[in-house]
Design a protein around this motif. Structure first.
Motif, short mmCIF file in Angstrom:
data_model
loop_
_atom_site.label_atom_id
_atom_site.label_comp_id
_atom_site.label_asym_id
_atom_site.label_seq_id
_atom_site.Cartn_x
_atom_site.Cartn_y
_atom_site.Cartn_z
N THR A 1 -51.86 18.21 -28.14
CA THR A 1 -51.46 17.29 -29.20
C THR A 1 -50.37 17.93 -30.06
O THR A 1 -50.13 19.13 -29.99
CB THR A 1 -52.64 16.92 -30.12
N VAL A 2 -49.73 17.10 -30.89
CA VAL A 2 -48.80 17.60 -31.89
C VAL A 2 -48.84 16.67 -33.09
O VAL A 2 -49.00 15.45 -32.94
CB VAL A 2 -47.36 17.70 -31.34
N THR A 3 -48.76 17.24 -34.29
CA THR A 3 -48.69 16.44 -35.52
C THR A 3 -47.23 16.14 -35.81
O THR A 3 -46.41 17.05 -35.94
CB THR A 3 -49.32 17.20 -36.71
N THR A 4 -46.89 14.86 -35.90
CA THR A 4 -45.50 14.46 -36.09
C THR A 4 -45.06 14.70 -37.53
O THR A 4 -45.88 15.01 -38.40
CB THR A 4 -45.31 12.97 -35.75
N HIS A 5 -43.78 14.51 -37.79
CA HIS A 5 -43.25 14.77 -39.12
C HIS A 5 -43.80 13.80 -40.15
O HIS A 5 -43.76 14.08 -41.36
CB HIS A 5 -41.71 14.72 -39.11
N SER A 6 -44.37 12.67 -39.70
CA SER A 6 -44.97 11.71 -40.64
C SER A 6 -46.47 11.93 -40.80
O SER A 6 -47.11 11.22 -41.59
CB SER A 6 -44.71 10.28 -40.15
N GLY A 7 -47.03 12.89 -40.05
CA GLY A 7 -48.44 13.22 -40.21
C GLY A 7 -49.37 12.63 -39.17
O GLY A 7 -50.56 12.94 -39.17
N SER A 8 -48.86 11.78 -38.28
CA SER A 8 -49.71 11.23 -37.23
C SER A 8 -49.89 12.24 -36.10
O SER A 8 -49.06 13.14 -35.92
CB SER A 8 -49.11 9.93 -36.68
N VAL A 9 -50.96 12.10 -35.35
CA VAL A 9 -51.25 13.02 -34.24
C VAL A 9 -50.92 12.33 -32.93
O VAL A 9 -51.36 11.21 -32.66
CB VAL A 9 -52.73 13.46 -34.25
N LEU A 10 -50.13 13.00 -32.10
CA LEU A 10 -49.62 12.43 -30.86
C LEU A 10 -50.07 13.28 -29.68
O LEU A 10 -50.02 14.51 -29.73
CB LEU A 10 -48.09 12.39 -30.92
N ALA A 11 -50.53 12.63 -28.61
CA ALA A 11 -50.85 13.35 -27.38
C ALA A 11 -49.55 13.79 -26.72
O ALA A 11 -48.62 13.00 -26.58
CB ALA A 11 -51.66 12.47 -26.45
N LEU A 12 -49.48 15.04 -26.32
CA LEU A 12 -48.26 15.57 -25.71
C LEU A 12 -48.64 16.66 -24.70
O LEU A 12 -49.12 17.72 -25.10
CB LEU A 12 -47.32 16.14 -26.77
N HIS A 13 -48.41 16.39 -23.43
CA HIS A 13 -48.71 17.39 -22.40
C HIS A 13 -47.51 18.29 -22.19
O HIS A 13 -46.39 17.82 -22.00
CB HIS A 13 -49.07 16.73 -21.07
N ALA A 14 -47.73 19.58 -22.21
CA ALA A 14 -46.66 20.55 -21.93
C ALA A 14 -47.23 21.68 -21.08
O ALA A 14 -48.38 22.10 -21.25
CB ALA A 14 -46.09 21.10 -23.23
N ASP A 15 -46.40 22.16 -20.16
CA ASP A 15 -46.78 23.30 -19.32
C ASP A 15 -46.44 24.63 -19.98
O ASP A 15 -47.06 25.65 -19.69
CB ASP A 15 -46.05 23.23 -17.97
N THR A 16 -45.43 24.59 -20.84
CA THR A 16 -44.91 25.83 -21.41
C THR A 16 -44.39 25.58 -22.82
O THR A 16 -43.97 24.47 -23.15
CB THR A 16 -43.81 26.42 -20.52
N LEU A 17 -44.44 26.61 -23.62
CA LEU A 17 -44.03 26.54 -25.01
C LEU A 17 -42.81 27.44 -25.20
O LEU A 17 -42.84 28.62 -24.86
CB LEU A 17 -45.17 27.00 -25.91
#
Length: 246
Positions: A208-224
């Protein structure tokens, strides 16, 4: 989740980043190939350091733009895009052979990366180059792309060329509700607080990631993607490595 870092971006006596300090903390090194930065000696030194620390090597090709550090978009035909990606990847792969390793993936740099994500013809040209190189390789090169909330268009294009994808996210960049990076021209687009960066890294590792507006979004990533330009950022990378390993 694996950590990747842009490396080998010095040029001659001009130094960029502290690769030797960063390398022990990352899994993947995106090594510049001579167009936006680097030279044969720096490429060789960086590959040798990656081999020493058992870090996977990726090619980091960009536009031929050392004065602008590859951050300026330069118009090319699709064929020319394919050529510059193949040329730079092949150069790094040859250097890798000197050290008993090989390039495993391609991550475009700077403006070429952004053009790839915004322009289907640039993405297709890069995929075409990788697909052609993969015909004679024992293991295929992957293409590293930006993870979004909806990756379907990128996945469809890659499947058509038979190119594996690696999806990356950023701990130090703000995201909008569509899962896109907030433009650097906007306030708050880049996180500078080490605690905030570490928190976002841990979120991304959990999907997941918290967006700039504060909502939580599912986000799949293999690498950071992480950056090691100064002692403070290197310390943050070490903290992230330890945190996501828990």
């Amino acid at each position: 989740m694996k950590l990747n870092c842009d490396m080998g971006e010095s040029y001659g006596s001009w130094q960029m980043g502290d690769d030797k300090a960063v390398m022990p903390w990352v899994d993947m090194a995106n090594i510049a190939c001579g167009f936006h930065a680097s030279d044969p000696d720096i490429m060789s030194d960086t590959v040798a350091c990656a081999v020493e620390h058992q870090v996977t090597v990726g090619a980091h090709p960009g536009y031929d733009d050392k004065p602008g550090f590859g951050r300026r978009s330069i118009p090319h035909s699709p064929a020319a895009i394919s050529h510059l990606v193949a040329y730079q990847t092949g150069a790094l792969d040859a250097v890798c052979q000197l050290h008993g390793t090989s390039v495993s993936y391609v991550k475009p740099h700077g403006a070429l990366y952004h053009d790839m994500m915004a322009k289907p013809d640039v993405l297709n040209a890069i995929l075409a180059a990788i697909a052609a190189m993969n015909r004679l390789r024992p293991s295929p090169l992957s293409l590293m792309v930006l993870a979004k909330a909806d990756n379907s268009e990128t996945e469809t294009a890659a499947q058509a060329f038979g190119v594996p994808l690696l999806f990356e996210a950023f701990a130090d960049r703000a995201y909008d509700e569509a899962g896109n990076l907030v433009s650097r021209s906007q306030p708050g687009a880049v996180h500078h607080d080490a605690a905030r960066i570490k928190q976002q890294a841990m979120e991304l590792a959990s999907g997941t990631v918290t967006t700039h507006s504060g909502s939580v979004l599912a986000l799949h990533a293999d690498t950071l993607c992480v950056h090691g330009d100064n002692p403070e950022s290197i310390a943050t990378i070490a903290d992230i490595r330890k945190a996501i390993a828990l």
